[in-house]
Scaffold this motif. Structure first.
Motif, PDB file in Angstrom:
ATOM      1  N   SER A   1      56.796  44.557  35.095  1.00  0.00           N
ATOM      2  CA  SER A   1      56.479  45.614  36.046  1.00  0.00           C
ATOM      3  C   SER A   1      55.357  46.493  35.507  1.00  0.00           C
ATOM      4  CB  SER A   1      57.720  46.473  36.290  1.00  0.00           C
ATOM      5  OG  SER A   1      57.346  47.604  37.029  1.00  0.00           O
ATOM      6  N   LEU A   2      54.373  46.762  36.364  1.00  0.00           N
ATOM      7  CA  LEU A   2      53.255  47.625  35.943  1.00  0.00           C
ATOM      8  C   LEU A   2      53.458  49.063  36.401  1.00  0.00           C
ATOM      9  CD1 LEU A   2      50.326  45.158  36.793  1.00  0.00           C
ATOM     10  CD2 LEU A   2      51.465  45.517  34.589  1.00  0.00           C
ATOM     11  N   GLY A   3      54.629  49.317  37.011  1.00  0.00           N
ATOM     12  CA  GLY A   3      54.877  50.635  37.605  1.00  0.00           C
ATOM     13  C   GLY A   3      54.936  51.780  36.619  1.00  0.00           C
ATOM     14  N   GLY A   4      55.213  51.485  35.344  1.00  0.00           N
ATOM     15  CA  GLY A   4      55.370  52.565  34.374  1.00  0.00           C
ATOM     16  C   GLY A   4      54.128  52.807  33.525  1.00  0.00           C
ATOM     17  N   ILE A   5      52.989  52.286  33.971  1.00  0.00           N
ATOM     18  CA  ILE A   5      51.758  52.439  33.168  1.00  0.00           C
ATOM     19  C   ILE A   5      50.839  53.455  33.850  1.00  0.00           C
ATOM     20  CG2 ILE A   5      49.779  51.218  32.178  1.00  0.00           C
ATOM     21  CD1 ILE A   5      51.482  48.633  32.327  1.00  0.00           C
ATOM     22  N   PRO A   6      50.791  54.675  33.335  1.00  0.00           N
ATOM     23  CA  PRO A   6      50.040  55.752  34.014  1.00  0.00           C
ATOM     24  C   PRO A   6      48.563  55.416  34.201  1.00  0.00           C
ATOM     25  CG  PRO A   6      51.363  56.621  32.205  1.00  0.00           C
ATOM     26  CD  PRO A   6      51.426  55.138  32.098  1.00  0.00           C
ATOM     27  N   GLU A   7      47.957  54.730  33.234  1.00  0.00           N
ATOM     28  CA  GLU A   7      46.513  54.488  33.342  1.00  0.00           C
ATOM     29  C   GLU A   7      46.133  53.569  34.500  1.00  0.00           C
ATOM     30  OE1 GLU A   7      47.495  52.536  29.355  1.00  0.00           O
ATOM     31  OE2 GLU A   7      45.419  51.935  29.684  1.00  0.00           O
ATOM     32  N   LEU A   8      47.144  52.901  35.100  1.00  0.00           N
ATOM     33  CA  LEU A   8      46.848  52.018  36.225  1.00  0.00           C
ATOM     34  C   LEU A   8      46.907  52.746  37.569  1.00  0.00           C
ATOM     35  CD1 LEU A   8      48.714  48.725  35.236  1.00  0.00           C
ATOM     36  CD2 LEU A   8      46.267  49.229  35.086  1.00  0.00           C
ATOM     37  N   ARG A   9      47.211  54.024  37.507  1.00  0.00           N
ATOM     38  CA  ARG A   9      47.381  54.736  38.770  1.00  0.00           C
ATOM     39  C   ARG A   9      46.207  55.669  39.029  1.00  0.00           C
ATOM     40  NH1 ARG A   9      52.926  53.866  40.268  1.00  0.00           N
ATOM     41  NH2 ARG A   9      52.235  54.540  42.321  1.00  0.00           N
ATOM     42  N   GLY A  10      46.048  56.036  40.280  1.00  0.00           N
ATOM     43  CA  GLY A  10      45.151  57.130  40.615  1.00  0.00           C
ATOM     44  C   GLY A  10      43.813  56.729  41.194  1.00  0.00           C
ATOM     45  N   ILE A  11      43.254  57.683  41.950  1.00  0.00           N
ATOM     46  CA  ILE A  11      41.955  57.498  42.594  1.00  0.00           C
ATOM     47  C   ILE A  11      41.042  58.593  42.046  1.00  0.00           C
ATOM     48  CG2 ILE A  11      40.746  57.507  44.818  1.00  0.00           C
ATOM     49  CD1 ILE A  11      43.536  56.944  46.115  1.00  0.00           C
ATOM     50  N   ARG A  12      39.879  58.207  41.526  1.00  0.00           N
ATOM     51  CA  ARG A  12      38.953  59.205  40.982  1.00  0.00           C
ATOM     52  C   ARG A  12      37.620  59.036  41.679  1.00  0.00           C
ATOM     53  NH1 ARG A  12      38.911  58.056  35.171  1.00  0.00           N
ATOM     54  NH2 ARG A  12      37.008  56.927  35.668  1.00  0.00           N
ATOM     55  N   PHE A  13      37.121  60.126  42.228  1.00  0.00           N
ATOM     56  CA  PHE A  13      35.835  60.024  42.918  1.00  0.00           C
ATOM     57  C   PHE A  13      34.804  60.941  42.268  1.00  0.00           C
ATOM     58  CE2 PHE A  13      32.872  61.570  46.216  1.00  0.00           C
ATOM     59  CZ  PHE A  13      32.242  60.345  46.497  1.00  0.00           C
ATOM     60  N   ASP A  14      33.612  60.411  42.076  1.00  0.00           N
ATOM     61  CA  ASP A  14      32.518  61.205  41.542  1.00  0.00           C
ATOM     62  C   ASP A  14      31.271  60.830  42.352  1.00  0.00           C
ATOM     63  OD1 ASP A  14      31.573  62.591  38.642  1.00  0.00           O
ATOM     64  OD2 ASP A  14      30.036  61.470  39.782  1.00  0.00           O
ATOM     65  N   GLU A  15      30.560  61.857  42.833  1.00  0.00           N
ATOM     66  CA  GLU A  15      29.417  61.563  43.707  1.00  0.00           C
ATOM     67  C   GLU A  15      28.364  60.711  43.038  1.00  0.00           C
ATOM     68  OE1 GLU A  15      27.838  64.889  45.826  1.00  0.00           O
ATOM     69  OE2 GLU A  15      29.764  65.224  46.829  1.00  0.00           O
ATOM     70  N   LYS A  16      28.277  60.828  41.701  1.00  0.00           N
ATOM     71  CA  LYS A  16      27.265  60.038  41.002  1.00  0.00           C
ATOM     72  C   LYS A  16      27.802  58.678  40.570  1.00  0.00           C
ATOM     73  CE  LYS A  16      24.373  63.759  39.458  1.00  0.00           C
ATOM     74  NZ  LYS A  16      24.807  64.991  38.790  1.00  0.00           N
TER      75      LYS A  16
ATOM     76  N   ASP B   1      43.827  59.187  51.184  1.00  0.00           N
ATOM     77  CA  ASP B   1      43.020  59.908  50.193  1.00  0.00           C
ATOM     78  C   ASP B   1      41.759  60.460  50.876  1.00  0.00           C
ATOM     79  OD1 ASP B   1      42.515  60.252  47.080  1.00  0.00           O
ATOM     80  OD2 ASP B   1      40.597  59.744  48.061  1.00  0.00           O
ATOM     81  N   PRO B   2      41.512  61.773  50.753  1.00  0.00           N
ATOM     82  CA  PRO B   2      40.387  62.365  51.489  1.00  0.00           C
ATOM     83  C   PRO B   2      39.028  61.764  51.088  1.00  0.00           C
ATOM     84  CG  PRO B   2      41.518  64.008  50.121  1.00  0.00           C
ATOM     85  CD  PRO B   2      42.332  62.763  50.061  1.00  0.00           C
ATOM     86  N   ASN B   3      38.836  61.433  49.828  1.00  0.00           N
ATOM     87  CA  ASN B   3      37.555  60.847  49.430  1.00  0.00           C
ATOM     88  C   ASN B   3      37.385  59.446  49.986  1.00  0.00           C
ATOM     89  OD1 ASN B   3      36.326  62.924  47.880  1.00  0.00           O
ATOM     90  ND2 ASN B   3      37.894  62.571  46.297  1.00  0.00           N
ATOM     91  N   VAL B   4      38.477  58.705  50.018  1.00  0.00           N
ATOM     92  CA  VAL B   4      38.409  57.356  50.577  1.00  0.00           C
ATOM     93  C   VAL B   4      38.127  57.455  52.073  1.00  0.00           C
ATOM     94  CG1 VAL B   4      39.721  55.246  51.037  1.00  0.00           C
ATOM     95  CG2 VAL B   4      39.908  56.368  48.806  1.00  0.00           C
ATOM     96  N   VAL B   5      38.889  58.298  52.749  1.00  0.00           N
ATOM     97  CA  VAL B   5      38.718  58.449  54.201  1.00  0.00           C
ATOM     98  C   VAL B   5      37.302  58.942  54.518  1.00  0.00           C
ATOM     99  CG1 VAL B   5      39.501  59.728  56.238  1.00  0.00           C
ATOM    100  CG2 VAL B   5      41.179  58.845  54.600  1.00  0.00           C
ATOM    101  N   GLY B   6      36.796  59.877  53.702  1.00  0.00           N
ATOM    102  CA  GLY B   6      35.506  60.480  53.969  1.00  0.00           C
ATOM    103  C   GLY B   6      34.323  59.586  53.627  1.00  0.00           C
TER     104      GLY B   6
END
Lengths: 764, 329
Positions: free
Chosen positions: B54-69, B86-91
């Motif tokens: 299970s990969l569910g307990g690995i924090p580094e595999l989670r999350g969405i990070r957006f940077d304009e550059k 996710d607002p950045n994904v939607v936008g």
């Protein structure tokens, strides 16, 4: 629908088990556990047609935790089935007749072991040629499934009422068309299951998901060669039936055998795959219809020919083919009618009863054709139907007698409500509106016993217990009986407990089918409740020094008419009644079957099978995407003459359920068979039932009047409304884009093909 | 109810631990994301892993990070529901949010992960059946046998890829990071797929898809994902189209990406359709030509319940047209 004269009847109320179901407390067959219980599993044939030559279960038996294996050699080979003349199942087959046909079963300490054991049973088969198409199966030299039925024709039913040839001669316009309605699964939420306990006295107790405990008792006794009284069937909560759970299933016989062999309780719960592919499905039918009309739209004659795909066993074939023809004569006056119905064995999953029981398929065909005729003779389809609609007092050419019939009113009121005139014929919008009418029995008279019974006991605190053999499978008959009892005794529904059904403690009952339950068990309950009432009224009359005729039961009180202050609380009356005089019990017993039916004559087929008949009109509005062929049902309007409504909430549920199921049947649902007759889509992913996104809002208009025979004037709505859902939709599609789909289900591709064809024809 | 077969379960808390477990266990082990694909396949005995990691307990595999550059970085264990809202994904990447919203049902979107959807196994109506069901037929290529029940005489498996996220990501030139105990490599998502229904992607045993990265959004860019399925919910796609168009100030199409779904072994980019539009105005006649090219590129076979190959092909054209028309407006 409500009434000032009633306290309960006509009042919308949730079903008495709604809370238990919503909270998960309601117990279904799979929820029952007994000490030392084993898990049973069925082994199906991988071949569509094959004789079992030998079975080697030694490896399976040797597996730790496996307690028994049974095969076709362990059953007596005594054939069982709903109809005496068509019994063709034995429980576990020695000759498998479709892929999945159960040939063996295993009992083990847990499911994993049982499944592992199935893999270890080795069976040697003699693979036989198979046939999958009913018309092929009818040909000389086709593989024969059952020795007794040459050319595989298991039911052939013929009517010849009036003079069809003469009727066609008198017609100004005649049409002949061919239709096909697809096979599909009932899609019950609860896969069926059984738990069997076999005791030291040789008695079997079975908890099972069934629509007819008494029928399962009969078949089990027969298949196992044991007295009927040695089998007890208890029906817990059942999660849907729709006709599919009327009959006995091989799991019943296998579980009983395994319980006997191991002297331990055995439970078999079917998987979803088994529930869809090895129980019952709705019969696919090829339907040929020829109808002749006069210029004014009057139907002069009709000929219907049906070839139904039976699958591997007969099930209720003779009843289904009978009903398929009979139902054609209900909604309209048809002076001359001829019918040839054939049901044919094929090496596929077994067809059986399904909400509408053979009426849905011809209804789709006839209602489609009526719209085509209306166009041909330049008449409004609603006017054409009104011109021919059956009326109260009519006796059909086949002997059916309609003691109440509000079909004309249903057509008039529903077209008004749906704005029929305004919305028809606007092809430029890609929106269309279509209608269909139908009629249905309120319990067809069978050859055997037909009556239902209810016993009512009054407890010393005023609580009331109703014992009935009727099977509530989710449709709400327990609530219906509670409501009738509460109405008569002037008590709240919550003071009524309904026990149903248990073959040892409740009255014998044919089961839940043929839309008979409210009509029969409702009347039986009414009789029993009135007996209780009259026993109590006599005592109340003595206590309050009044005439028994003047005693009223309402609001948990027993009054003297005209003197609201003179009353005894219901519970107190019961308590005083018990000690009254010789200290007798307050018990009501009712049994009822209509007396105005006449079993059809064997030769002429003339007779009146039902005490009354329901009538319905359904109007659908659709929008078609001409580019993709996709259809959206926008709105449905229903005019249903189901007589006096007892519980508007239940009736709305049936109406919404009919619309929902009808949308599924029109567009989505279909059991698909592969080149070896194997079902390709035995899952809820691939057997596609409608989701809420595909559903449409339904509006009901009031059209029914109290029927003279039904309890308080109630008639059926469970089946008769569904049969009009599909043709209304198909007719609406024609109104929208001018294409007629004659083979179900309607798929976007069929619509595009038809549109393309129409365009090509228009150009040439 | 079909039960899961017996299997062991491991829940490492770091990517490195997960990698070493996968290296030790080899092909017997399978990675568990949301379980919406693997557990169903296990119940049907399509796959028989002895261990699920299970990969569910690995924090580094989670999350969405957006940077304009730098653009968007999405962890493989991000759920489809997170992506959908996710607002950045939607936008900035609407096709991605639309694709996530179209997967299965809302319940599946809560459980299903982006990584799982990209690694979705291919499907076939002769393959996605229970073990007892499959016994009525010869073992097919996908199950390790040597016949195909869909395309007679086929030498390779024709099971269809139906992950909705891949086409939507490919139109944004997404890359995926594959990590194993020896190191890591970055692959263009469109190159991840092999063109063989039996083993649809080139992820090696022991490798873990850890990240998806997408370049920053460019100006005047529009995108959408449309799909056809029988019902409005639950069903897998029978046809799908992801489109991204970049316009110049003049309204001329500067760049364009069109990728098809559910008609082949993997996502199908359609350069012929893209070339029709590049350097031209997004007008109906060019859009029609592009849709025609897309139809030509689609070669579905009769492996799915719900629609014939010819209708699925027709829907590819219609969806392509509708997607482009919506961006033109």
């Amino acid at each position: 629908m409500g009434s000032e004269t009633y306290s309960q009847v006509g009042k919308a109320q949730p079903q008495i088990d709604a809370l238990a179901k919503a909270t998960g407390q309601a117990k279904y067959t799979a929820d029952f556990n007994l000490p030392r219980m084993l898990v049973g599993k069925l082994l199906g044939s991988p071949h569509p047609h094959a004789r079992v030559l030998s079975v080697d279960a030694s490896k399976a038996i040797a597996l730790k935790g496996v307690k028994a294996v049974v095969t076709g050699r362990d059953v007596l080979g005594k054939k069982y089935g709903m109809f005496k003349s068509r019994r063709d199942e034995t429980g576990l087959a020695l000759k498998a007749r479709y892929v999945g046909d159960p040939v063996a079963a295993v009992a083990a300490v847990d499911e994993e072991t049982a499944l592992e054991a199935l893999d270890l049973i080795s069976i040697e088969y003699d693979v036989l040629p198979a046939v999958f198409d009913p018309e092929e199966a009818m040909k000389e030299g086709a593989p024969q499934l059952h020795d007794e039925y040459e050319r595989n024709v298991v039911a052939d039913t013929h009517y010849d009422f009036g003079d069809a040839d003469a009727g066609f001669k008198e017609s100004d316009h005649i049409r002949e068309d061919h239709f096909f309605m697809q096979p599909n699964s009932h899609g019950c939420m609860e896969p069926r299951g059984v738990l069997v306990d076999y005791d030291i006295t040789g008695k079997f107790t079975m908890w099972t998901s069934t629509q007819s405990p008494f029928h399962v008792r009969r078949d089990t006794s027969r298949a196992l060669g044991i007295p009927l009284s040695k089998v007890r069937i208890i029906k817990p909560h059942v999660g849907g039936g729709f006709g599919g759970k009327i009959e006995t299933h091989p799991m019943h016989i296998a579980a009983a055998l395994l319980a006997m062999k191991t002297a331990r309780p055995v439970q078999i719960i079917l998987s979803r795959e088994e529930e869809i592919s090895i129980t019952r499905i709705r019969a696919a039918m090829q339907i040929h219809v020829k109808t002749g009309v006069r210029k004014d739209g009057a139907i002069m004659a009709q000929y219907v020919k049906i070839i139904a795909d039976s699958g591997a066993y007969s099930s209720t074939s003779i009843m289904m083919m009978y009903n398929a023809g009979l139902s054609c004569m209900i909604p309209y006056r048809i002076p001359n009618f001829k019918y040839d119905g054939y049901q044919v064995y094929t090496n596929k999953a077994v067809s059986g009863p399904f909400r509408g029981h053979g009426a849905n398929q011809p209804r789709f065909a006839v209602e489609s054709q009526l719209d085509m005729i209306a166009e041909d003779i330049n008449m409004d389809p609603a006017a054409l139907r009104l011109r021919n609609a059956s009326q109260t007092g009519d006796t059909t050419i086949s002997g059916l007698n309609f003691v109440s019939c509000e079909l004309s009113r249903a057509i008039e009121e529903s077209t008004k409500k749906a704005e029929w005139d305004k919305k028809r014929g606007r092809k430029e919008t890609n929106r269309g509106i279509g209608m269909a009418c139908g009629g249905f029995v309120c319990g067809a008279r069978g050859a055997g016993h037909t009556a239902s019974g209810t016993n009512i006991h009054v407890n010393e605190d005023g609580g009331v217990t109703v014992l009935s053999g009727a099977s509530d499978i989710g449709q709400g008959c327990n609530s219906m009986m509670a409501q009738i009892t509460a109405e008569e005794l002037g008590i709240p529904v919550s003071d009524v407990t309904v026990i149903a059904a248990d073959t040892e403690t409740t009255p014998i009952d044919p089961g839940t089918f043929s839309s008979r339950v409210t009509f029969y068990s409702g009347n039986a309950t009414l009789i029993a409740a009135r007996q209780v009432k009259s026993q109590l009224a006599e005592i109340a009359a003595t206590l309050m020094e009044a005439s028994a005729d003047d005693i009223l039961f309402r609001d948990k009180k027993v009054f003297v008419k005209g003197s609201p202050d003179r009353f005894i609380p219901f519970g107190e009356l019961v308590k005083r009644a018990e000690g009254f005089g010789h200290g007798r019990l307050i018990i009501g017993q009712g049994q009822w079957a209509p007396t105005n039916t006449q079993f059809p004559d064997r030769k002429t087929k003339w007779g009146n099978v039902s005490g009354s008949y329901s009538f319905s009109t359904q109007i659908a509005e659709v929008e078609v995407d001409r580019e993709t062929g996709q259809v959206k049902v926008l709105d449905v309007t229903i005019g249903d003459d189901c007589g006096q409504v007892i519980n508007p909430m239940s009736v709305e549920g049936q109406a919404e359920g009919s619309v929902y199921m009808g949308i599924g049947h029109a567009f989505l649902e279909q059991t698909i068979f592969g080149d070896n007759g194997q079902m390709m889509n035995p899952s809820f992913l691939d057997f596609k039932m409608a989701t809420p996104l595909e559903c449409a809002p339904a509006t009901m208009v009031e059209v029914g009047k109290p029927d003279p025979i039904g309890p308080y004037g109630a008639k059926e709505i469970g089946e008769g409304l569904l049969i009009t859902s599909v043709p209304a939709i198909v007719n609406a599609i024609y109104d929208a884009v001018g294409v007629r789909i004659k083979e179900l289900p309607v798929t976007p591709e069929k619509i595009l093909d038809a549109l393309e064809k129409k365009e090509t024809e228009g150009k040439s | 109810m079909i039960r899961l077969p017996k299997m062991d379960h491991a829940a490492p808390s770091t990517l490195i631990d997960a990698c070493s477990l996968m290296r030790e266990q080899g092909e017997k082990a399978r990675l568990l994301g949301g379980g919406t694909d693997l557990l169903v396949a296990s119940k049907l005995r399509n796959v028989k892993p002895s261990l699920v990691v299970s990969l569910g307990g690995i924090p580094e595999l989670r999350g969405i990070r957006f940077d304009e550059k730098e653009g968007l970085r999405i962890g493989a264990m991000t759920t489809l529901n997170e992506l959908r809202y996710d607002p950045n994904v939607v936008g900035h990447y609407p096709a991605l949010a639309e694709a996530a919203a179209s997967v299965g049902t809302t319940q599946l979107q809560y459980m299903g992960t982006l990584g799982g959807n990209l690694c979705l196994d291919t499907r076939c109506m002769y393959y996605n059946q229970s073990e007892p069901w499959r016994k009525s037929r010869a073992v097919c290529l996908k199950m390790g046998g040597d016949v195909c029940h869909v395309v007679p005489k086929a030498k390779k498996c024709y099971a269809v890829f139906s992950g909705d996220m891949a086409p939507a990501l490919i139109v944004y030139e997404a890359q995926v990071k594959l990590v194993d105990s020896a190191g890591q490599r970055t692959v263009n998502l469109k190159d991840l797929y092999t063109g063989d229904g039996k083993s649809p992607n080139q992820i090696k045993p022991g490798e873990i898809l850890s990240d998806v990265t997408i370049p920053p959004p460019v100006e005047k860019q529009g995108s959408t994902y449309l799909k056809y399925r029988v019902r409005g919910s639950i069903d897998f796609p029978l046809a799908g189209v992801a489109v991204r168009v970049t316009l110049k100030d003049s309204g001329i199409c500067q760049d364009c990406r069109i990728v098809l779904n559910a008609v082949s072994f993997g996502p199908v980019p359609v350069p012929d359709a893209e070339n029709v539009l590049k350097g031209r105005e997004l007008k109906e006649d060019f859009i029609d030509q592009a849709a025609e090219q897309a139809t030509k590129a689609a070669h579905p076979v009769a492996n799915a319940i719900g629609a014939t190959p010819s209708y699925r092909r027709k829907m590819i054209g219609i969806l392509t047209r509708r997607a482009l028309m919506s961006l033109a407006n």
